[in-house]
Design an enzyme around this catalytic site. Structure first.
Site, short mmCIF file in Angstrom:
data_model
loop_
_atom_site.label_atom_id
_atom_site.label_comp_id
_atom_site.label_asym_id
_atom_site.label_seq_id
_atom_site.Cartn_x
_atom_site.Cartn_y
_atom_site.Cartn_z
N LEU A 1 43.81 -62.41 15.98
CA LEU A 1 43.38 -61.71 17.18
C LEU A 1 42.18 -60.85 16.81
CD1 LEU A 1 46.83 -60.52 18.59
CD2 LEU A 1 45.36 -62.29 19.57
N ASP A 2 41.29 -60.60 17.76
CA ASP A 2 40.15 -59.72 17.50
C ASP A 2 40.63 -58.34 17.10
OD1 ASP A 2 38.36 -61.72 18.18
OD2 ASP A 2 38.19 -61.07 20.26
N ARG A 3 39.77 -57.62 16.43
CA ARG A 3 40.11 -56.28 15.95
C ARG A 3 40.56 -55.35 17.07
NH1 ARG A 3 35.96 -52.22 12.82
NH2 ARG A 3 37.47 -50.61 12.34
#
Length: 158
Positions: free
Chosen positions: A109-111
């Site tokens: 998942l993105d940061r």
């Protein structure tokens, strides 16, 4: 009656029994850092007996897993979906001690995203979930800070 084990690809075995990516393992094999039954191998096409063969990576024996495990983890915002970060930012490595077995993340998942990540030691499962050829659909729920225009909503739903 003796049981015969089925041969499998060395790289497939290593992907499902280590944390390394297929690309990393290909490089290790080609660099001569993998041995099968005491002989260094450098070809990616080597087949092994997963029950009887002694597989070593960097002189460390890779044991056949007796059972696969699957864990759910809720990744918070701000955490990187990687096991190491050269900038020493918060990443998944900080939670690896929570798992009693050696596992790896299945997906990312993105940061700035939060949500469910799976961890497992089952490389075949990970491949079937992640590889585009298996067409596993994934669902995302997005919250935005501003009201989206109709054009943006149309673009997102396409």
């Amino acid at each position: 009656m003796t049981s015969r084990s089925v041969e499998e690809s060395l790289i497939r075995f290593l992907v499902s029994h280590t944390r390394y990516s297929r690309r990393d393992l290909s490089e290790y094999i080609q660099a001569g850092k993998v041995s099968v039954d005491g002989r260094v191998v450098s070809a990616l096409t080597v087949r092994i007996d997963p029950v009887r063969s002694v597989i070593k990576l960097n002189d460390e024996r890779i044991q056949k897993k007796s059972q696969y495990v699957y864990y759910k983890f809720y990744k918070p915002r701000g955490m990187l979906s990687t096991l190491s970060d050269p900038k020493d930012r918060l990443c998944l490595d900080s939670v690896m001690h929570l798992f009693p077995q050696l596992v790896f993340p299945v997906g990312r998942l993105d940061r700035q995203s939060s949500g469910l990540l799976l961890f497992s030691n089952d490389g075949d499962f990970a491949n079937q979930v992640l590889h585009p050829s298996f067409s596993v659909s994934k669902e995302y729920q997005v919250t935005v800070s501003e009201k989206a225009t109709q054009a943006v909503r149309n673009h997102l739903s396409a």
